[in-house]
Design a protein around this motif. Structure first.
Motif, PDB file in Angstrom:
ATOM      1  N   GLU A   1     139.860  44.348  81.365  1.00 24.30           N
ATOM      2  CA  GLU A   1     141.240  43.871  81.434  1.00 24.30           C
ATOM      3  C   GLU A   1     141.894  43.869  80.058  1.00 24.30           C
ATOM      4  OE1 GLU A   1     138.736  42.533  82.959  1.00 24.30           O
ATOM      5  OE2 GLU A   1     139.246  42.045  85.038  1.00 24.30           O
ATOM      6  N   THR A   2     141.144  43.439  79.046  1.00 21.82           N
ATOM      7  CA  THR A   2     141.686  43.411  77.689  1.00 21.82           C
ATOM      8  C   THR A   2     141.979  44.818  77.184  1.00 21.82           C
ATOM      9  OG1 THR A   2     140.581  41.334  77.126  1.00 21.82           O
ATOM     10  CG2 THR A   2     141.184  42.765  75.305  1.00 21.82           C
ATOM     11  N   ILE A   3     141.079  45.760  77.485  1.00 24.68           N
ATOM     12  CA  ILE A   3     141.287  47.149  77.065  1.00 24.68           C
ATOM     13  C   ILE A   3     142.547  47.716  77.719  1.00 24.68           C
ATOM     14  CG2 ILE A   3     140.338  49.490  77.110  1.00 24.68           C
ATOM     15  CD1 ILE A   3     137.541  48.207  77.044  1.00 24.68           C
TER      16      ILE A   3
ATOM     17  N   GLU B   1     140.220  50.637  89.579  1.00 23.44           N
ATOM     18  CA  GLU B   1     141.476  50.024  90.006  1.00 23.44           C
ATOM     19  C   GLU B   1     141.419  48.569  89.569  1.00 23.44           C
ATOM     20  OE1 GLU B   1     144.257  49.156  93.947  1.00 23.44           O
ATOM     21  OE2 GLU B   1     142.361  50.227  94.153  1.00 23.44           O
ATOM     22  N   ILE B   2     142.143  48.250  88.515  1.00 20.23           N
ATOM     23  CA  ILE B   2     142.121  46.914  87.929  1.00 20.23           C
ATOM     24  C   ILE B   2     143.559  46.454  87.759  1.00 20.23           C
ATOM     25  CG2 ILE B   2     141.400  45.531  85.936  1.00 20.23           C
ATOM     26  CD1 ILE B   2     139.205  47.601  85.432  1.00 20.23           C
ATOM     27  N   ASN B   3     143.842  45.244  88.203  1.00 20.90           N
ATOM     28  CA  ASN B   3     145.210  44.716  88.123  1.00 20.90           C
ATOM     29  C   ASN B   3     146.198  45.638  88.827  1.00 20.90           C
ATOM     30  OD1 ASN B   3     144.147  42.663  86.522  1.00 20.90           O
ATOM     31  ND2 ASN B   3     144.621  43.718  84.615  1.00 20.90           N
ATOM     32  N   ASN B   4     145.772  46.238  89.953  1.00 24.93           N
ATOM     33  CA  ASN B   4     146.606  47.168  90.723  1.00 24.93           C
ATOM     34  C   ASN B   4     147.014  48.387  89.901  1.00 24.93           C
ATOM     35  OD1 ASN B   4     146.687  45.587  93.136  1.00 24.93           O
ATOM     36  ND2 ASN B   4     148.161  44.233  92.146  1.00 24.93           N
ATOM     37  N   TYR B   5     146.151  48.773  88.974  1.00 23.16           N
ATOM     38  CA  TYR B   5     146.448  49.879  88.062  1.00 23.16           C
ATOM     39  C   TYR B   5     145.260  50.831  88.049  1.00 23.16           C
ATOM     40  CZ  TYR B   5     147.642  52.180  83.585  1.00 23.16           C
ATOM     41  OH  TYR B   5     147.936  53.079  82.600  1.00 23.16           O
ATOM     42  N   ASP B   6     145.498  52.111  88.351  1.00 24.76           N
ATOM     43  CA  ASP B   6     144.430  53.115  88.354  1.00 24.76           C
ATOM     44  C   ASP B   6     144.265  53.680  86.948  1.00 24.76           C
ATOM     45  OD1 ASP B   6     144.000  52.900  91.101  1.00 24.76           O
ATOM     46  OD2 ASP B   6     145.585  54.329  91.558  1.00 24.76           O
TER      47      ASP B   6
ATOM     48  N   ARG C   1     136.548  52.585  91.745  1.00 24.07           N
ATOM     49  CA  ARG C   1     136.886  53.389  92.916  1.00 24.07           C
ATOM     50  C   ARG C   1     135.832  54.447  93.167  1.00 24.07           C
ATOM     51  NH1 ARG C   1     142.716  55.804  92.282  1.00 24.07           N
ATOM     52  NH2 ARG C   1     141.820  57.094  93.932  1.00 24.07           N
ATOM     53  N   GLU C   2     135.447  55.146  92.106  1.00 24.32           N
ATOM     54  CA  GLU C   2     134.409  56.161  92.222  1.00 24.32           C
ATOM     55  C   GLU C   2     134.008  56.644  90.836  1.00 24.32           C
ATOM     56  OE1 GLU C   2     135.977  60.087  93.751  1.00 24.32           O
ATOM     57  OE2 GLU C   2     137.697  58.800  94.197  1.00 24.32           O
ATOM     58  N   VAL C   3     132.912  57.400  90.811  1.00 25.42           N
ATOM     59  CA  VAL C   3     132.420  58.005  89.575  1.00 25.42           C
ATOM     60  C   VAL C   3     132.470  59.516  89.756  1.00 25.42           C
ATOM     61  CG1 VAL C   3     130.455  58.255  88.011  1.00 25.42           C
ATOM     62  CG2 VAL C   3     130.918  56.037  89.086  1.00 25.42           C
ATOM     63  N   ILE C   4     133.092  60.230  88.798  1.00 24.71           N
ATOM     64  CA  ILE C   4     133.233  61.672  88.907  1.00 24.71           C
ATOM     65  C   ILE C   4     132.735  62.336  87.625  1.00 24.71           C
ATOM     66  CG2 ILE C   4     135.206  61.458  90.458  1.00 24.71           C
ATOM     67  CD1 ILE C   4     137.021  62.197  88.102  1.00 24.71           C
TER      68      ILE C   4
ATOM     69  N   ARG D   1     142.812  63.814  93.462  1.00 26.76           N
ATOM     70  CA  ARG D   1     143.448  63.848  94.772  1.00 26.76           C
ATOM     71  C   ARG D   1     144.965  63.740  94.671  1.00 26.76           C
ATOM     72  NH1 ARG D   1     138.552  61.932  95.821  1.00 26.76           N
ATOM     73  NH2 ARG D   1     138.984  59.790  95.186  1.00 26.76           N
ATOM     74  N   GLY D   2     145.529  64.520  93.765  1.00 31.41           N
ATOM     75  CA  GLY D   2     146.971  64.626  93.633  1.00 31.41           C
ATOM     76  C   GLY D   2     147.631  63.553  92.807  1.00 31.41           C
ATOM     77  N   LYS D   3     146.853  62.605  92.278  1.00 30.81           N
ATOM     78  CA  LYS D   3     147.432  61.526  91.484  1.00 30.81           C
ATOM     79  C   LYS D   3     147.036  61.681  90.024  1.00 30.81           C
ATOM     80  CE  LYS D   3     148.010  56.528  91.343  1.00 30.81           C
ATOM     81  NZ  LYS D   3     147.722  55.240  92.025  1.00 30.81           N
ATOM     82  N   ALA D   4     148.015  61.562  89.125  1.00 33.24           N
ATOM     83  CA  ALA D   4     147.744  61.635  87.690  1.00 33.24           C
ATOM     84  C   ALA D   4     147.286  60.265  87.192  1.00 33.24           C
ATOM     85  CB  ALA D   4     148.993  62.069  86.937  1.00 33.24           C
ATOM     86  N   ILE D   5     146.136  60.247  86.529  1.00 31.64           N
ATOM     87  CA  ILE D   5     145.517  58.992  86.108  1.00 31.64           C
ATOM     88  C   ILE D   5     145.215  59.052  84.611  1.00 31.64           C
ATOM     89  CG2 ILE D   5     143.510  57.475  86.414  1.00 31.64           C
ATOM     90  CD1 ILE D   5     143.283  58.525  89.267  1.00 31.64           C
TER      91      ILE D   5
END
Length: 318
Positions: A154-156, A101-106, A48-51, A73-77
Motif C-alpha cells: 500500500e505504501t509503495i 488489485e490493491i485499493n481497487n487499483y490494478d 490477481r495472478e502471476v504471469i 487481457r486488453g487492460k493497460a496496467i
C-alpha cells in the motif's frame, strides 16, 4: 477465481491445498517470491495472478519505480520495478510479474522468481523489527530455513500514484458543532502500516477526534479492548468505535472482529473494517462476522463520514 490463477504460477504448501480459508481463524496465505538473496511475501488476497515477464511501453515523466505499462487481457496496467524500488541489485533476471488489485487499483510488480504459496497463522507473523527505515516491511515470517519479509505494498502504491496519495490526505472541513461532538468519542485504531497508521491518527485528530488509541497489530488492540470491557459504566465512555485493518501481524482484523462480537460488553460497539482487501469475497466475510461497515483504503474522507454516521446516530451497528 483469481486465487486459482495464482496457484498455477506457484506451488502450494500446507496440508489443505486450494481450500478457501474459514473466516475468523486468523490464518492467511502468502505468495513467496525472491529478489536477489532475499525472500519476500504478499497476501494471496491481493494477487490477481502471476504471469511471465512481458514487454512494457515506457511512460514519459512516470515515477522512477515505474517501468511502463503492460497489457493484460486488453487492460493497460502500470508495472513497478520492485528491485529498483527496494534498491536491490542482483545478477538474476526478473522473470515474473505479480499482478495485484490493491485499493481497487490494478498494478503489477516485477520480481525475479515466484516460488510457492504458504498457509500460515497471523500469530506467526511478527512485526518488523526497528532496524532503520523499514517502512516497506510490515512483518516477518520465520520459515524452517529462511525468513520471509512481508512488504507494505500500500505504501509503495501511494508513492507512485498521486491520486491515491490525494485520497489519503483529503478530508472535508467540519462545522464547529460537529468537531465538538467528535471530541468526546474514544476511537481505537488497529493498522500495521506505520505510514497509514500515523496518517490515519493525524487525520482523526485534525478532524476533531481527540481521543485515539492506535495499535500496530490486532492482538495488542484486543488486549487493550479486553481491559476496557472490564471497566464499569457505559462501554461507550471507554470506546465509541473501532477501526481496523484486515491484514495485520499476530491477529488479523477478521479475528479481532470475531472476538469483539463474542464479548458481551463490546458486541454493540461499531466496528469498521478499513482495508485494501475489501473485495466481494472479503466483504462477505466481514458481513458474516458482524462488521458495522467496510471501506476500502485509501478513502480516509469517506471513513470520517462513516464514523460520524455511527456516532451521530445516522447509522446502526449491523
Amino acid at each position: 477465481m483469481a486465487n486459482d490463477k495464482v496457484r498455477k504460477g506457484a506451488e502450494t504448501s500446507g496440508d489443505r491445498k486450494g481450500i478457501l480459508l474459514e473466516t475468523g481463524t486468523n490464518e492467511f496465505e502468502i505468495v513467496e517470491f525472491s529478489i536477489g538473496k532475499v525472500n519476500y511475501g504478499i497476501n494471496v488476497a491481493k494477487v490477481r495472478e502471476v504471469i511471465q515477464r512481458t514487454p512494457v511501453t515506457a511512460m514519459p515523466q512516470a515515477h522512477p519505480y515505474i517501468d511502463g505499462l503492460f497489457t493484460l487481457r486488453g487492460k493497460a496496467i502500470p508495472l513497478v520495478n520492485l528491485p529498483r524500488c527496494l534498491n536491490v541489485t542482483s545478477e538474476n533476471e526478473a522473470k515474473n510479474i505479480i499482478v495485484t488489485e490493491i485499493n481497487n487499483y490494478d498494478i503489477g510488480f516485477l520480481v525475479e522468481n515466484v516460488s510457492r504459496i504458504h498457509r500460515i497463522s497471523w500469530k506467526d507473523m511478527e512485526p518488523s523489527p526497528e532496524v532503520g527505515d523499514q517502512s516497506r516491511v510490515v512483518g516477518i515470517v520465520k520459515m524452517p530455513n529462511r525468513i520471509v519479509l512481508l512488504l507494505d505494498f500500500e505504501t509503495i502504491i501511494a508513492e507512485v500514484n498521486p491520486e491515491i496519495n490525494a485520497k489519503l490526505t483529503t478530508v472535508s472541513d467540519a462545522a464547529e458543532d460537529v468537531r465538538a461532538r467528535r471530541a468526546n468519542v474514544h476511537v481505537v485504531v488497529a493498522e500495521d502500516s506505520a505510514m497509514l497508521r500515523d496518517l490515519l491518527v493525524t487525520t482523526l485528530h485534525d478532524s476533531g477526534y481527540r481521543f485515539v488509541r492506535d495499535f500496530g497489530n490486532g492482538l495488542d488492540a484486543w488486549e487493550y479492548l479486553q481491559g476496557l470491557a472490564s471497566k464499569e459504566g457505559d462501554i461507550s465512555n471507554h470506546v465509541g468505535i473501532i477501526v481496523s485493518d484486515v491484514e495485520m501481524p499476530k491477529m488479523d482484523g477478521h479475528r479481532l472482529l470475531k472476538l469483539v462480537r463474542q464479548n458481551e460488553r463490546l458486541l454493540d460497539v461499531p466496528f469498521i473494517l478499513f482495508s485494501s482487501l475489501i473485495n466481494e469475497e472479503m466483504r462477505l466475510k466481514g458481513e458474516n462476522l458482524g462488521a458495522s461497515a467496510q471501506i476500502s483504503k485509501p478513502e480516509i474522507g469517506k471513513l470520517i463520514d462513516l464514523l460520524d454516521g455511527f456516532i451521530f446516530g445516522k447509522k446502526k451497528v449491523a
